[in-house]
Design a protein around this motif. Structure first.
Motif, mmCIF file in Angstrom:
data_model
loop_
_atom_site.group_PDB
_atom_site.id
_atom_site.type_symbol
_atom_site.label_atom_id
_atom_site.label_comp_id
_atom_site.label_asym_id
_atom_site.label_seq_id
_atom_site.Cartn_x
_atom_site.Cartn_y
_atom_site.Cartn_z
ATOM 1 N N ALA A 22 78.845 65.301 -48.737
ATOM 2 C CA ALA A 22 78.702 63.786 -48.450
ATOM 3 C C ALA A 22 77.201 63.654 -48.601
ATOM 4 O O ALA A 22 76.577 62.780 -49.168
ATOM 5 N N ALA A 23 76.408 64.546 -47.952
ATOM 6 C CA ALA A 23 74.899 64.472 -47.842
ATOM 7 C C ALA A 23 74.272 64.471 -49.419
ATOM 8 O O ALA A 23 73.534 63.853 -49.876
ATOM 9 N N TRP A 24 74.848 65.444 -50.153
ATOM 10 C CA TRP A 24 74.501 65.702 -51.554
ATOM 11 C C TRP A 24 74.994 64.612 -52.384
ATOM 12 O O TRP A 24 73.998 64.285 -53.327
ATOM 13 N N ALA A 25 76.162 64.004 -51.973
ATOM 14 C CA ALA A 25 76.347 62.976 -52.923
ATOM 15 C C ALA A 25 75.310 61.738 -52.755
ATOM 16 O O ALA A 25 75.109 61.173 -53.750
ATOM 17 N N GLU A 26 74.924 61.519 -51.359
ATOM 18 C CA GLU A 26 73.972 60.305 -51.232
ATOM 19 C C GLU A 26 72.877 60.640 -51.972
ATOM 20 O O GLU A 26 72.077 59.938 -52.500
ATOM 21 N N LYS A 27 72.415 62.021 -51.741
ATOM 22 C CA LYS A 27 70.911 62.543 -52.196
ATOM 23 C C LYS A 27 70.836 62.152 -53.893
ATOM 24 O O LYS A 27 69.832 61.946 -54.385
ATOM 25 N N LEU A 28 72.099 62.712 -54.387
ATOM 26 C CA LEU A 28 72.112 62.473 -56.113
ATOM 27 C C LEU A 28 72.482 61.457 -56.614
ATOM 28 O O LEU A 28 72.465 60.958 -57.771
ATOM 29 N N GLY A 29 72.965 60.231 -55.705
ATOM 30 C CA GLY A 29 73.477 59.125 -56.013
ATOM 31 C C GLY A 29 74.693 59.063 -56.746
ATOM 32 O O GLY A 29 75.023 58.238 -57.644
ATOM 33 N N GLY A 30 75.475 59.937 -56.261
ATOM 34 C CA GLY A 30 76.809 60.098 -56.927
ATOM 35 C C GLY A 30 77.854 59.620 -56.225
ATOM 36 O O GLY A 30 77.678 59.012 -54.798
ATOM 37 N N THR A 31 79.268 59.793 -56.580
ATOM 38 C CA THR A 31 80.458 59.181 -55.947
ATOM 39 C C THR A 31 81.191 60.569 -55.268
ATOM 40 O O THR A 31 81.071 61.531 -56.172
ATOM 41 N N LEU A 32 81.433 60.716 -54.014
ATOM 42 C CA LEU A 32 82.072 61.966 -53.661
ATOM 43 C C LEU A 32 83.616 61.599 -53.689
ATOM 44 O O LEU A 32 84.231 60.591 -53.176
ATOM 45 N N LEU A 33 84.194 62.501 -54.641
ATOM 46 C CA LEU A 33 85.786 62.256 -54.980
ATOM 47 C C LEU A 33 86.541 62.689 -53.563
ATOM 48 O O LEU A 33 85.983 63.431 -52.875
ATOM 49 N N PRO A 34 87.765 62.496 -53.468
ATOM 50 C CA PRO A 34 88.640 62.928 -52.493
ATOM 51 C C PRO A 34 88.864 64.538 -52.552
ATOM 52 O O PRO A 34 89.170 65.212 -51.508
ATOM 53 N N THR A 35 88.521 65.179 -53.600
ATOM 54 C CA THR A 35 88.634 66.566 -53.730
ATOM 55 C C THR A 35 87.665 67.194 -53.318
ATOM 56 O O THR A 35 87.319 68.440 -53.236
ATOM 57 N N GLY A 36 86.258 66.621 -53.031
ATOM 58 C CA GLY A 36 85.074 67.190 -52.534
ATOM 59 C C GLY A 36 83.943 67.261 -53.673
ATOM 60 O O GLY A 36 82.954 67.677 -53.311
ATOM 61 N N THR A 37 84.490 66.799 -54.601
ATOM 62 C CA THR A 37 83.548 66.922 -56.042
ATOM 63 C C THR A 37 82.558 65.484 -55.837
ATOM 64 O O THR A 37 82.944 64.612 -55.693
ATOM 65 N N ILE A 38 81.224 66.035 -56.432
ATOM 66 C CA ILE A 38 80.373 64.849 -56.535
ATOM 67 C C ILE A 38 80.401 64.512 -57.993
ATOM 68 O O ILE A 38 80.129 65.543 -58.742
ATOM 69 N N ALA A 75 73.294 61.571 -65.449
ATOM 70 C CA ALA A 75 72.477 62.498 -64.882
ATOM 71 C C ALA A 75 71.200 62.926 -65.177
ATOM 72 O O ALA A 75 70.458 63.417 -64.845
ATOM 73 N N GLY A 76 71.109 62.703 -66.844
ATOM 74 C CA GLY A 76 70.126 63.259 -67.253
ATOM 75 C C GLY A 76 69.890 64.792 -67.463
ATOM 76 O O GLY A 76 70.798 65.307 -67.523
ATOM 77 N N ASN A 77 68.500 65.229 -67.224
ATOM 78 C CA ASN A 77 68.461 66.611 -67.525
ATOM 79 C C ASN A 77 69.070 67.278 -66.189
ATOM 80 O O ASN A 77 68.373 67.093 -64.963
ATOM 81 N N VAL A 78 70.209 68.172 -66.161
ATOM 82 C CA VAL A 78 71.008 68.780 -65.105
ATOM 83 C C VAL A 78 69.822 69.550 -64.280
ATOM 84 O O VAL A 78 69.844 69.571 -63.034
ATOM 85 N N THR A 79 68.933 70.324 -65.125
ATOM 86 C CA THR A 79 68.326 71.306 -64.250
ATOM 87 C C THR A 79 67.030 70.776 -63.350
ATOM 88 O O THR A 79 66.472 71.272 -62.613
ATOM 89 N N ALA A 80 66.866 69.327 -63.650
ATOM 90 C CA ALA A 80 65.632 68.664 -63.047
ATOM 91 C C ALA A 80 66.326 68.038 -61.481
ATOM 92 O O ALA A 80 65.390 67.372 -60.861
ATOM 93 N N LEU A 81 67.474 67.861 -61.484
ATOM 94 C CA LEU A 81 68.130 67.267 -60.381
ATOM 95 C C LEU A 81 67.986 68.112 -59.157
ATOM 96 O O LEU A 81 67.953 69.312 -58.997
ATOM 97 N N PRO A 82 67.950 67.244 -57.965
ATOM 98 C CA PRO A 82 67.468 67.870 -56.740
ATOM 99 C C PRO A 82 68.954 68.902 -56.514
ATOM 100 O O PRO A 82 69.823 68.646 -56.651
ATOM 101 N N GLY A 83 68.262 70.051 -55.771
ATOM 102 C CA GLY A 83 69.530 70.911 -55.500
ATOM 103 C C GLY A 83 69.690 72.043 -56.625
ATOM 104 O O GLY A 83 70.397 73.058 -56.295
ATOM 105 N N PHE A 84 69.554 71.627 -57.750
ATOM 106 C CA PHE A 84 69.808 72.662 -58.788
ATOM 107 C C PHE A 84 69.093 74.101 -58.647
ATOM 108 O O PHE A 84 69.602 75.084 -58.481
ATOM 109 N N ALA A 85 67.688 74.128 -58.381
ATOM 110 C CA ALA A 85 66.944 75.336 -58.213
ATOM 111 C C ALA A 85 67.370 75.862 -57.152
ATOM 112 O O ALA A 85 67.415 77.315 -57.111
ATOM 113 N N GLU A 86 67.754 75.388 -56.073
ATOM 114 C CA GLU A 86 67.963 76.125 -54.748
ATOM 115 C C GLU A 86 69.476 76.446 -54.837
ATOM 116 O O GLU A 86 69.699 76.966 -53.897
ATOM 117 N N GLY A 87 70.229 76.364 -55.854
ATOM 118 C CA GLY A 87 71.517 76.579 -55.852
ATOM 119 C C GLY A 87 72.468 75.745 -54.763
ATOM 120 O O GLY A 87 73.436 76.396 -54.252
#
Length: 454
Positions: A205-221, A226-238
């Motif tokens: 839920a926290a990462w969905a909010e931080k990324l501006g995404g929707t949290l699906l019932p399955t737990g997927t964001i 998205a643009g450049n995926v590698t530039a998104l928050p959380g990518f570099a830190e895994g």
């Protein structure tokens, strides 16, 4: 919808050689992008090459923005090839002579931009005409290209024929499996571009909010743009990895956890391996392709997860007994056409039979790796029952020591309509509807869970 499809995969075209580099000298940057997109479409339709493989070669000299545009043009053309092909042919009373070279491809990619992309009509028309002018084989058709594209721009989407955007043999198979109304709905859903799905390691839920995404019932964001995926928050830190919501379900069905030894067969590029490793289980990831295993290892390193990586053939590998075995078997991937539109045009009916035989060998070998009382989860990203339901029926007929462990509604966020009468998961591109088509849908996936009884 009329189920008559558009263009079949074309044979290799003869004629003068042409540039195959998106960044070759000459012309504007916009023209280089269209040249790369046209070459990529031809690589899929004429040579059966995967789109991403073709684009990697053709766009290496383009900057990130132009590379993204070339991919979007090529992918949109292939995703809408049925209706675009029918539209182009309807504007050509006498068709195109064989000597016309790749005029048809130029018309297709230009029509895709006019009708389905945020590209000014005049830019799509002018670059199409310029692209035709690059080759002696097509220069004589510049006037025709101009006239056809102007007509398409003038008439808009209302002129699109109501035909399927995938080959007829696929539509017929889906009709047989799911019924005509469902097959038509699947076809329409596959013509929509998919959003970007992410599997978070924790704090969904926290990462969905931080990324501006929707949290699906399955737990997927799910992200729309998205643009450049590698530039998104959380990518570099895994903190997360890219994985379709449906693709994330099979690993959850294995119920892996600390103290268990589990095998992930056909593991690369590693999304399911990461899921299993994140549970604390001891994971052995098996794949026969060394380059794909390298990518798997790189992904695990970024995520800070650990698994034993083995280069071996899953159809014959003997690695001892496991508490759980997961198989994401090689398949036709027809359930992923939203994300990989080249699949519709690079596969043929005979591929289903050969892949089904391979899946049966892998499944039979995997059954021998499961401890008594252990679980076996088999999955494919295919809409074809031959690669899903029928594989499980055949294994259960051959192995009396296995039984189904039915999936229950709500487990792993799985909706009741995603579960068939046998208790197996069968997701369709029409599932998870949303008013915004970019936020809707799932990959077509099959997953069954079995237990070894003795």
């Amino acid at each position: 919808m009329n189920d008559t499809p558009s263009a079949p995969r074309r044979p290799a075209r003869s004629g003068p050689a042409r540039s195959t580099s998106g960044g070759s000298p000459g012309g504007s940057p916009g023209l280089a992008v269209r040249r790369a997109a046209a070459d990529a479409v031809d690589a899929v339709l004429e040579k059966g090459r995967p789109l991403e493989e073709a684009l990697e070669r053709l766009t290496r000299d383009l900057d990130d923005r132009d590379r993204s545009l070339a991919r979007m043009i090529a992918a949109t053309t292939l995703r809408r090839l049925g209706s675009l092909g029918a539209l182009v042919r309807s504007t050509l009373e006498r068709g195109l002579p064989e000597k016309a070279g790749r005029v048809e491809t130029i018309l297709l990619i230009s029509a895709a931009q006019i009708l389905f992309m945020d590209v000014p009509d005049h830019a799509a028309v002018s670059t199409g005409v310029d692209l035709a002018g690059e080759s002696a084989a097509t220069a004589g058709f510049k006037g025709l290209v101009n006239a056809v594209l102007r007509r398409i721009a003038r008439e808009g989407r209302a002129a699109l024929p109501d035909v399927a955007d995938q080959p007829l043999w696929m539509i017929e198979g889906w009709t047989s499996a799911y019924g005509a109304p469902a097959a038509q709905a699947i076809s329409r859903a596959l013509a929509q571009e998919a959003g970007l799905d992410l599997t978070p390691r924790a704090d969904a839920a926290a990462w969905a909010e931080k990324l501006g995404g929707t949290l699906l019932p399955t737990g997927t964001i799910r992200l729309i743009e998205a643009g450049n995926v590698t530039a998104l928050p959380g990518f570099a830190e895994g903190a997360w990895w890219v994985q379709d919501a449906a693709a994330a379900l099979p690993a959850r069905l294995l119920r892996a956890g600390p103290g268990q030894r589990v095998a992930d067969l056909c593991a690369a590029p590693g999304g399911k391996t990461a899921q299993l490793a994140a549970t604390g289980a001891q994971v052995v990831a098996v794949d026969r392709a060394a380059p794909r295993l390298k990518r798997l290892t790189e992904n695990l390193d970024r995520l800070g997860l650990v698994a034993e990586v083995v280069e071996a053939d899953a159809a014959s590998w003997k690695g001892g007994e496991f508490d759980g075995v997961l198989i994401d078997a090689p398949c036709s991937a027809t359930g992923t056409i939203r994300r990989h539109p080249d699949v519709a045009w690079s596969k043929a009916p005979g591929d289903i039979a050969s892949l089904s035989a391979l899946q049966a060998r892998i499944l039979a070998n995997a059954a021998g790796l499961v401890k008594p009382g252990g679980l076996l989860v088999y999955s494919t990203c295919s809409l074809e029952p031959e690669e899903g339901e029928r594989q499980i029926e055949a294994l259960l007929a051959a192995r009396a020591d296995f039984e189904r462990v039915p999936v229950t509604p709500g487990e792993a966020g799985i909706a009741a309509e995603w579960i068939n009468a046998a208790g197996e998961v069968r997701t369709l591109p029409t599932h998870l509807p949303d008013e915004d088509p970019r936020r809707a849908g799932l990959d077509g996936f099959f997953a069954a869970r079995l237990r070894r009884t003795v």
